[in-house]
Write a protein that holds these residues in place. Sequence first.
Motif, PDB file in Angstrom:
ATOM      1  N   VAL A   1      37.413 -27.825  -6.913  1.00  4.47           N
ATOM      2  CA  VAL A   1      36.955 -26.673  -7.693  1.00  4.47           C
ATOM      3  C   VAL A   1      35.443 -26.696  -7.831  1.00  4.47           C
ATOM      4  O   VAL A   1      34.774 -27.702  -7.570  1.00  4.47           O
ATOM      5  CB  VAL A   1      37.570 -26.659  -9.127  1.00  4.47           C
ATOM      6  N   ARG A   2      34.925 -25.570  -8.256  1.00  9.15           N
ATOM      7  CA  ARG A   2      33.577 -25.491  -8.794  1.00  9.15           C
ATOM      8  C   ARG A   2      33.703 -24.802 -10.144  1.00  9.15           C
ATOM      9  O   ARG A   2      34.601 -23.971 -10.337  1.00  9.15           O
ATOM     10  CB  ARG A   2      32.619 -24.734  -7.863  1.00  9.15           C
ATOM     11  N   TYR A   3      32.820 -25.162 -11.063  1.00 13.20           N
ATOM     12  CA  TYR A   3      32.976 -24.619 -12.407  1.00 13.20           C
ATOM     13  C   TYR A   3      31.624 -24.467 -13.078  1.00 13.20           C
ATOM     14  O   TYR A   3      30.625 -25.077 -12.687  1.00 13.20           O
ATOM     15  CB  TYR A   3      33.893 -25.513 -13.246  1.00 13.20           C
ATOM     16  N   GLY A   4      31.597 -23.630 -14.113  1.00 11.34           N
ATOM     17  CA  GLY A   4      30.408 -23.437 -14.913  1.00 11.34           C
ATOM     18  C   GLY A   4      30.774 -23.314 -16.370  1.00 11.34           C
ATOM     19  O   GLY A   4      31.815 -22.729 -16.715  1.00 11.34           O
ATOM     20  N   LEU A   5      29.949 -23.897 -17.240  1.00 11.62           N
ATOM     21  CA  LEU A   5      30.145 -23.833 -18.681  1.00 11.62           C
ATOM     22  C   LEU A   5      28.887 -23.295 -19.336  1.00 11.62           C
ATOM     23  O   LEU A   5      27.771 -23.566 -18.884  1.00 11.62           O
ATOM     24  CB  LEU A   5      30.431 -25.234 -19.249  1.00 11.62           C
ATOM     25  N   HIS A   6      29.084 -22.520 -20.398  1.00 12.98           N
ATOM     26  CA  HIS A   6      27.936 -22.057 -21.180  1.00 12.98           C
ATOM     27  C   HIS A   6      28.337 -22.028 -22.655  1.00 12.98           C
ATOM     28  O   HIS A   6      29.313 -21.382 -23.021  1.00 12.98           O
ATOM     29  CB  HIS A   6      27.478 -20.670 -20.736  1.00 12.98           C
ATOM     30  N   ALA A   7      27.584 -22.761 -23.478  1.00 17.33           N
ATOM     31  CA  ALA A   7      27.873 -22.827 -24.909  1.00 17.33           C
ATOM     32  C   ALA A   7      26.899 -21.963 -25.686  1.00 17.33           C
ATOM     33  O   ALA A   7      25.710 -21.886 -25.359  1.00 17.33           O
ATOM     34  CB  ALA A   7      27.795 -24.279 -25.388  1.00 17.33           C
ATOM     35  N   GLN A   8      27.398 -21.287 -26.711  1.00 17.28           N
ATOM     36  CA  GLN A   8      26.592 -20.439 -27.572  1.00 17.28           C
ATOM     37  C   GLN A   8      27.197 -20.455 -28.967  1.00 17.28           C
ATOM     38  O   GLN A   8      28.269 -21.023 -29.175  1.00 17.28           O
ATOM     39  CB  GLN A   8      26.494 -19.016 -27.025  1.00 17.28           C
ATOM     40  N   SER A   9      26.520 -19.846 -29.908  1.00 14.26           N
ATOM     41  CA  SER A   9      26.970 -19.937 -31.305  1.00 14.26           C
ATOM     42  C   SER A   9      27.933 -18.827 -31.708  1.00 14.26           C
ATOM     43  O   SER A   9      28.632 -18.951 -32.710  1.00 14.26           O
ATOM     44  CB  SER A   9      25.761 -19.913 -32.251  1.00 14.26           C
ATOM     45  N   GLU A  10      27.999 -17.737 -30.924  1.00 12.44           N
ATOM     46  CA  GLU A  10      28.817 -16.587 -31.314  1.00 12.44           C
ATOM     47  C   GLU A  10      29.565 -16.003 -30.124  1.00 12.44           C
ATOM     48  O   GLU A  10      29.131 -16.133 -28.967  1.00 12.44           O
ATOM     49  CB  GLU A  10      27.938 -15.484 -31.930  1.00 12.44           C
ATOM     50  N   ALA A  11      30.661 -15.340 -30.433  1.00  7.24           N
ATOM     51  CA  ALA A  11      31.386 -14.527 -29.461  1.00  7.24           C
ATOM     52  C   ALA A  11      31.206 -13.060 -29.838  1.00  7.24           C
ATOM     53  O   ALA A  11      30.920 -12.735 -30.995  1.00  7.24           O
ATOM     54  CB  ALA A  11      32.875 -14.877 -29.463  1.00  7.24           C
ATOM     55  N   MET A  12      31.350 -12.178 -28.858  1.00  5.54           N
ATOM     56  CA  MET A  12      31.280 -10.745 -29.137  1.00  5.54           C
ATOM     57  C   MET A  12      32.439 -10.031 -28.465  1.00  5.54           C
ATOM     58  O   MET A  12      33.054 -10.552 -27.537  1.00  5.54           O
ATOM     59  CB  MET A  12      29.947 -10.159 -28.676  1.00  5.54           C
TER      60      MET A  12
END
Length: 379
Positions: A337-348
């Motif tokens: 696989v290849r994968y990407g992650l992105h963390a943030q403080s809020e969802a919309m």
Amino acid sequence: MFFNQSTQDYYENLPRTDDFDSLSDLKRYVPLPDDWVVGVADVVGSTHEIARGRYKVVNMVGAAVISAQINAAQGAALPFVFGGDGAGFAVWPTQRRAAERALDSVRRWARKEFEIELRVAMVSVADVRAAGRDVRVARYAPSKGVDYAMFSGGGLAWAEAQMKAGHMGVDEDTAVEDTPDLTGLSCRWSNVKSERGAILSLVVEPQEDVPEACFAKIAEAVLEASQTEPRAMHPVPRVGPEARFPPPGMTIEARVRQGGPVAWKLGKLLVENMLIWALMKSRGVGNFDPTAYRAEVAENADFRKFDDGLKMTLDCDAETQARIEKVLRKAKSAGLVRYGLHAQSEAMMTCFVPSATESNHMHFVDGAAGGYAQAAARL
């Protein structure tokens, strides 16, 4: 029950499941007929738009593709998937011309209203299969009111790659001045803050030539790693999102509405949203229960999906994120696989609400600070 495979009934009659985990099983997916048509759309330069603080606009344009297709089909059930900075869908053959017109009108609307370029393309399922891929679908129903399409077979990803490479597209009809029918599209809910640590946007895709059954096992392991509490890290609280006044997306939504100058539409929206806010803060009017409606928003939210890969927006603690990453690192090291992650403080959330009085309102969830687009950029 007999029905013509070349009509909308083919998808309408497919069974639904409320078990998301079961959708890692390839047996759950049914191939679309050869003469059906796949559509894809993607915002050009979404990373640049994120840097400008316009990811909410990017989400709105991506959801507009889906809204325009549903309205062009006059509400008939069709498979679609929201990808943050784009979307994919499929329609029956007699709907192709209307779908192309809707794609073209959304493209011109995005350019006019937001100065955003949208790539769009359509290709028959038969052509996808001739290229060695397939388009198979399943229907996931997180609640009784809505269901969302899941895709497997690699056809959607192939079509998007061909579009980005310039090998296919939809001609622009400059002689037509029509605007897309985006009735029902809105972005009125406030962003949802993480309660567990971070809103994690995750995109996982199989490497080229990796068997689907092999990827399915990895997806199953990722889902198992994410399910450390009963709601599977759902980013929207069980009681639903907060309603605030004025809502954060009102200026964007004014550009969705048809008729009149933006200032006039903004004023009208201001009044509408004041009434909605007051209603949400009340104990209800008639048969409308605001507490139940907000809970429905959470139930109906589209925060996990299969679309030739796995995408999830999770309210994630550090321990759960570490478990997920451990599974993914192992699969990546094995060349699977290849994968990407992105963390943030809020969802919309960007929403499609066909009726204010029914339970069929749809809510597309993404990370508020780049979400799926940023995760995909890190693939």
